[in-house]
Design an enzyme around this catalytic site. Structure first.
Site, short mmCIF file in Angstrom:
data_model
loop_
_atom_site.label_atom_id
_atom_site.label_comp_id
_atom_site.label_asym_id
_atom_site.label_seq_id
_atom_site.Cartn_x
_atom_site.Cartn_y
_atom_site.Cartn_z
CG ASP A 1 11.84 -13.49 2.19
OD1 ASP A 1 11.97 -12.46 2.88
OD2 ASP A 1 11.61 -14.61 2.68
CB THR B 1 -1.41 5.74 6.49
OG1 THR B 1 -0.62 6.54 7.39
CG2 THR B 1 -1.42 6.41 5.13
CG PHE C 1 -1.59 1.23 1.58
CD1 PHE C 1 -2.26 2.00 0.64
CD2 PHE C 1 -1.56 1.67 2.90
CE1 PHE C 1 -2.87 3.20 1.00
CE2 PHE C 1 -2.16 2.86 3.27
CZ PHE C 1 -2.81 3.63 2.32
N GLY D 1 1.84 -7.71 -0.44
CA GLY D 1 1.85 -6.74 -1.56
C GLY D 1 1.13 -7.34 -2.76
CG ASN E 1 7.81 -11.65 0.22
OD1 ASN E 1 7.02 -10.73 0.37
ND2 ASN E 1 8.12 -12.49 1.19
NE ARG F 1 -3.88 -2.06 7.38
CZ ARG F 1 -2.74 -1.62 6.86
NH1 ARG F 1 -1.95 -0.84 7.56
NH2 ARG F 1 -2.39 -1.93 5.62
N GLY G 1 22.49 -3.26 5.61
CA GLY G 1 23.76 -3.73 5.04
C GLY G 1 23.92 -3.20 3.62
CE1 TYR H 1 4.16 -3.91 11.19
CE2 TYR H 1 3.12 -2.60 12.91
CZ TYR H 1 3.62 -2.71 11.63
OH TYR H 1 3.59 -1.63 10.78
N1 UDP Z 1 -11.54 -2.52 14.07
C1 UDP Z 1 -12.91 -2.75 14.14
N2 UDP Z 1 -13.51 -3.45 13.15
C2 UDP Z 1 -12.84 -3.93 12.07
C3 UDP Z 1 -11.44 -3.70 11.98
C4 UDP Z 1 -10.83 -2.99 13.00
O1 UDP Z 1 -13.57 -2.31 15.10
O2 UDP Z 1 -13.48 -4.56 11.21
C5 UDP Z 1 -10.89 -1.77 15.14
C6 UDP Z 1 -9.68 -2.43 15.77
O3 UDP Z 1 -10.04 -3.31 16.80
C7 UDP Z 1 -8.90 -1.23 16.26
C8 UDP Z 1 -9.24 -0.14 15.24
O4 UDP Z 1 -10.42 -0.57 14.58
O5 UDP Z 1 -9.37 -0.82 17.52
C9 UDP Z 1 -8.16 0.08 14.19
O6 UDP Z 1 -7.81 -1.19 13.72
P1 UDP Z 1 -6.86 -1.42 12.48
O7 UDP Z 1 -6.85 -2.90 12.24
O8 UDP Z 1 -7.26 -0.55 11.37
O9 UDP Z 1 -5.40 -0.97 12.92
P2 UDP Z 1 -4.64 -0.76 14.31
O10 UDP Z 1 -4.76 0.69 14.55
O11 UDP Z 1 -5.30 -1.56 15.41
O12 UDP Z 1 -3.28 -1.22 14.02
#
Ligand code: UDP
Length: 310
Positions: A57, A176, A12, A37, A33, A187, A103, A146
């Protein structure tokens, strides 16, 4: 002509950077990889005379037989649902991948930019988060793969800067969004938009009172550019300081899509941060950067993008 190598270039953020760098007249070597993506993201630049794609990778040794001026390290799964599927790859790309990319930067005497993250602050006990905060991360929780990999990535980047004297930049990227996110990315914004456009239930995790602060991709790319072109080695938050609860976000997307979707509440993922908002004072002072897109304008553009693919 300057050359830039970008890991995660088909992702993204990476794909937007590829386009901007090509438009600025740079030669772009895109390394990916393709586990998260997608070639579709770079489809429109793949025949550009200054664009090269390498399927590789980056946790394995990276070899480039030409001069490289900039290395942008953006390879990593970045959605919480992705790092549950790829926990070991996430740890390896943040650690071994960053080591390999550094590196390469040392070998080429290139300027290195690390895509770090607001996740280094974990579930924060300081609000909003400024760069001096050391964070509150559970190392053994599901997000630890992560968060800790990115924390290691910052540590090794500073070590290469201090010990090997290479030019480094660290962007702490806050949430973002925009075109080129996958509809099934997992997300909040891509989930809510695809659910709303399909009149499917909008899945709120927990009670929706947790907050995030969402930055539109064009603003993010602009901030990353300014950081790369600065001489600033310490971490800088790049994000939008407009904070909103997840329930408010879902309602805003319902309104903008004119959807009839219902809201349903699901279990909150483990260690989901309760609040998140960048303090962007440093980016304003050091980079003369601040976001320009309101959430409404950014969401409208993103909704238009998703309409084409759903
Ligand atoms: N979230 C949600 N429903 C969804 C996806 C995410 O309520 O379908 C919530 C998630 O639990 C978090 C927030 O939205 O509190 C943002 O989640 P995201 O996965 O976008 O990224 P994060 O900020 O957690 O890395």
């Amino acid at each position: 002509m300057k050359t830039v190598a970008i890991t995660g270039g088909a992702g993204f953020l990476g794909s937007h950077l590829c386009v901007n760098l090509l438009n600025d007249g740079l030669k772009v070597i895109c390394i990916d990889n393709l586990i998260t993506g997608n070639l579709k993201n770079i489809e429109h630049v793949k025949d550009h005379k200054n664009f090269y794609f390498i399927n590789h990778d980056v946790t394995k040794f990276i070899s480039i037989n030409e001069n490289v001026d900039f290395i942008l390290h953006f390879a990593s799964p970045a959605s919480p649902s992705d790092y549950l599927v790829y926990p070991i790859q996430t740890l390896k790309v943040g650690s071994l991948g960053t080591h390999n990319a550094l590196g390469l930067a040392k070998e080429k005497k290139a300027t290195f930019l690390l895509a770090s993250t607001s996740e280094v602050y974990g579930d924060p006990q300081v609000h909003p988060q400024n760069e001096n905060y050391w964070g509150h991360v559970n190392p053994i929780g599901p997000r630890g793969v992560y968060d800790e990999a990115k924390r290691f990535a910052e540590a090794i980047t500073m070590a290469y800067h201090r010990h090997h004297k290479i030019e480094t930049r660290i962007a702490r990227i806050f949430n973002t969004y925009g075109p080129n996110m996958r509809a099934k990315d997992g997300r909040a914004i891509p989930n809510f938009i695809s659910q709303a456009l399909n009149n499917k239930p909008m899945t709120i995790y927990g009670d929706g009172t947790q907050t995030r602060s969402f930055c539109y991709i064009d603003d993010q790319v602009d901030g990353l550019y300014k950081l790369l072109n600065s001489e600033y080695n310490d971490p800088v938050n790049i994000g939008n300081a407009e904070e909103i609860s997840i329930l408010q976000l879902a309602n805003e997307i319902l309104k903008l899509t004119k959807s009839e979707s219902k809201i349903v509440f699901k279990e909150l993922p483990v260690n989901d941060p309760k609040v998140r908002q960048p303090d962007i004072t440093k980016a304003k002072d050091k980079l003369s950067w601040e976001p320009k897109f309101s959430l409404e304008d950014g969401l409208k553009k993103t909704i238009e993008y998703f309409k084409k693919f759903l």
